[in-house]
Design an enzyme around this catalytic site. Structure first.
Site, mmCIF file in Angstrom:
data_model
loop_
_atom_site.group_PDB
_atom_site.id
_atom_site.type_symbol
_atom_site.label_atom_id
_atom_site.label_comp_id
_atom_site.label_asym_id
_atom_site.label_seq_id
_atom_site.Cartn_x
_atom_site.Cartn_y
_atom_site.Cartn_z
ATOM 1 N N SER A 177 -9.433 -3.351 3.758
ATOM 2 C CA SER A 177 -8.226 -2.614 3.401
ATOM 3 C C SER A 177 -7.908 -2.746 1.913
ATOM 4 O O SER A 177 -8.730 -2.377 1.079
ATOM 5 C CB SER A 177 -7.086 -3.126 4.287
ATOM 6 O OG SER A 177 -5.925 -2.407 4.064
ATOM 7 N N HIS A 382 -7.171 -0.068 12.149
ATOM 8 C CA HIS A 382 -7.267 -0.696 10.833
ATOM 9 C C HIS A 382 -7.388 -2.220 10.874
ATOM 10 O O HIS A 382 -8.140 -2.807 10.106
ATOM 11 C CB HIS A 382 -6.028 -0.297 10.024
ATOM 12 C CG HIS A 382 -6.187 -0.487 8.563
ATOM 13 N ND1 HIS A 382 -7.052 0.263 7.799
ATOM 14 C CD2 HIS A 382 -5.614 -1.358 7.704
ATOM 15 C CE1 HIS A 382 -6.988 -0.125 6.537
ATOM 16 N NE2 HIS A 382 -6.126 -1.103 6.454
#
Ligand SMILES: *[C@@H]1O[C@H](CO)[C@@H](O)[C@H](O)[C@H]1NC(C)=O
Ligand SMILES: *[C@@H]1O[C@H](CO)[C@@H](O)[C@H](O)[C@H]1NC(C)=O
Ligand SMILES: *[C@@H]1O[C@H](CO)[C@@H](O)[C@H](O)[C@H]1NC(C)=O
Length: 406
Positions: A177, A382
């Site tokens: 990320s 995610h």
């Protein structure tokens, strides 16, 4: 409705001496009998029989950062010759890589595979919330940074320290990320670091963001301009979402289901989403003990700018500010063509932040991209790259086999 939203957002910029009160960890901890919830990263690692070292380094702009290292596997005494450096995402810390426990967390998996594992901590998270002369509790100046500064100062400082300490010329870099954003910032702004990276693995990469689907990030992006004005008045601060803002997230995303309520009142999960299929309930209290680990409001505003502009570029200070800072009315784009180290991209279908269209655009912009791998599980989200039950079989095994090519 808009007034309510505005109040919520103003709330999230208010300073507070005790961030924990917003996030209800007390209630969660009270029901948890797992001590990993409150133990420190080195305590957890050594508890499971792995060696752990902790280092503190100072960046050129005087932030004091914490690095963790698992120098070798459990049953080995020799330090391996290959270094793997891991960089966490927003609101996270080095704890990310160990929370799933031995044979699951990426740090343990790599140590078992014979890597010397290092884990960085970005400025402003609770392990790197320190500075040689600014006090994070009281100073707005401390919090005046975005992921640009993390990529420009923190990452090079930590990588140089690791290389010096291990007497190596280069290392493997794995980012998740924001840990990929900071890698791209470093490489495009300071291309001499290309030579120090053997290969980079982007787990859920974030460069361009205008196709992301996270509802809370859309709200932040919608308010980015007025929020920016507001913050100019009251100062850029630590990101401390108010109770109202978080219950907004809870109401939008979650029903009364108690599992999802726990997640939706956690800023990290509320922003990033989660997939019940990959979620290990036993780990919930442990995750809540270590995340959200802290960030600056400016990190979110910078991402909000990306969502609105469709650019991957430096922080936009407005026309006048940009002229002063950059000598042009627009904030400059990060030049992806300067990233010549080999890059491998791992992305998934159900990722709220790392949208497929945005990943494709990043992929085609990089100078030396070696591959793009879609996770073979449609519900993978995610945060599953770090916490997912099947992260090892779906992602880490692939990463390790690719590392062995170099
Ligand atoms: C911050 O750094 C200073 C100087 O190295 C150190 O004395 C202090 O203990 C650190 N504070 C925290 C909270 O880590
Ligand atoms: C900041 O506040 C925390 C919690 O109140 C305290 O433990 C810490 O020592 C403070 N840090 C500084 C540098 O004053
Ligand atoms: C969930 O986490 C616990 C604690 O680390 C572990 O013992 C268990 O095997 C995990 N379950 C799954 C399905 O991965």
């Amino acid at each position: 409705m808009l007034v309510l939203l505005a109040l919520c957002l103003v709330g999230f910029a208010q300073p507070s001496p005790l961030p924990s009160k917003h996030l209800k960890p007390d209630r969660i901890q009270a029901t948890s009998d797992n001590e990993d919830t409150w133990l420190s990263v080195p305590e957890i690692i050594t508890k499971y029989g792995y060696p752990c070292e902790e280092y503190h380094i100072t960046t050129p702009d005087n932030y004091i950062l914490t690095l963790h290292r698992i120098p070798h596997g459990k049953n080995s005494k020799v330090t391996p010759s290959e270094v793997a450096y891991l960089q966490h995402g927003i609101l996270s810390s080095s704890a990310d890589w160990i929370i799933s426990g031995p044979s699951k967390g990426l740090a343990y998996v790599l140590a078992d595979e014979g890597y010397d594992v290092w884990m960085g901590n970005a400025r402003g998270n609770k392990l790197s919330r320190n500075h040689t002369y600014l006090n994070p509790n009281t100073s707005d100046e401390f919090w005046d940074f975005s992921w640009h500064e993390i990529g420009y100062y923190d990452l090079p400082a930590m990588i140089d320290f690791v290389l010096e300490k291990t007497n190596k010329d280069s290392l493997f870099h794995i980012g998740h990320s924001q840990g990929t954003t900071t890698f791209y910032v470093m490489m495009s702004m300071r291309p001499d670091y290309n030579a120090k990276v053997k290969a980079h693995f982007s787990l859920a990469p974030i460069g361009f963001m205008n196709h992301m689907t996270s509802p809370l990030m859309h709200i932040i992006a919608f308010w980015q301009k007025p929020m920016g004005l507001l913050l100019n008045l009251i100062g850029i601060r630590e990101f401390l979402p108010s109770n109202d803002f978080m219950s907004l997230g809870g109401n939008i995303l979650c029903g009364d289901d108690s599992l999802t309520q726990v997640l939706c009142t956690n800023a990290l999960f509320a922003i990033c989403g989660f997939s019940p299929k990959e979620m290990n309930g036993t780990l919930l209290p442990i995750m809540s003990g270590h995340t959200p680990a802290g960030a600056s409001t400016k990190q979110f505003l910078h991402y909000a700018q990306e969502i609105n502009s469709g650019h991957f570029r430096r922080y936009d200070y407005g026309m006048v500010g940009n002229l002063q800072k950059y000598g042009s009315i627009w904030a400059p784009d990060y030049d992806l063509k300067k990233i010549t180290a080999p890059v491998y991209i791992h992305y998934s279908n159900n990722d709220w932040l790392s949208g497929k269209t945005d990943v494709d655009r990043l992929y085609s912009g990089l100078a030396n991209v070696q591959g793009k791998f879609l996770v073979a599980e449609d519900s993978f989200n995610h945060l599953d790259y770090v916490f997912g039950i099947r992260a090892r079989e779906l992602v880490y095994n692939k990463v390790i086999s690719l590392m062995k090519r170099h």
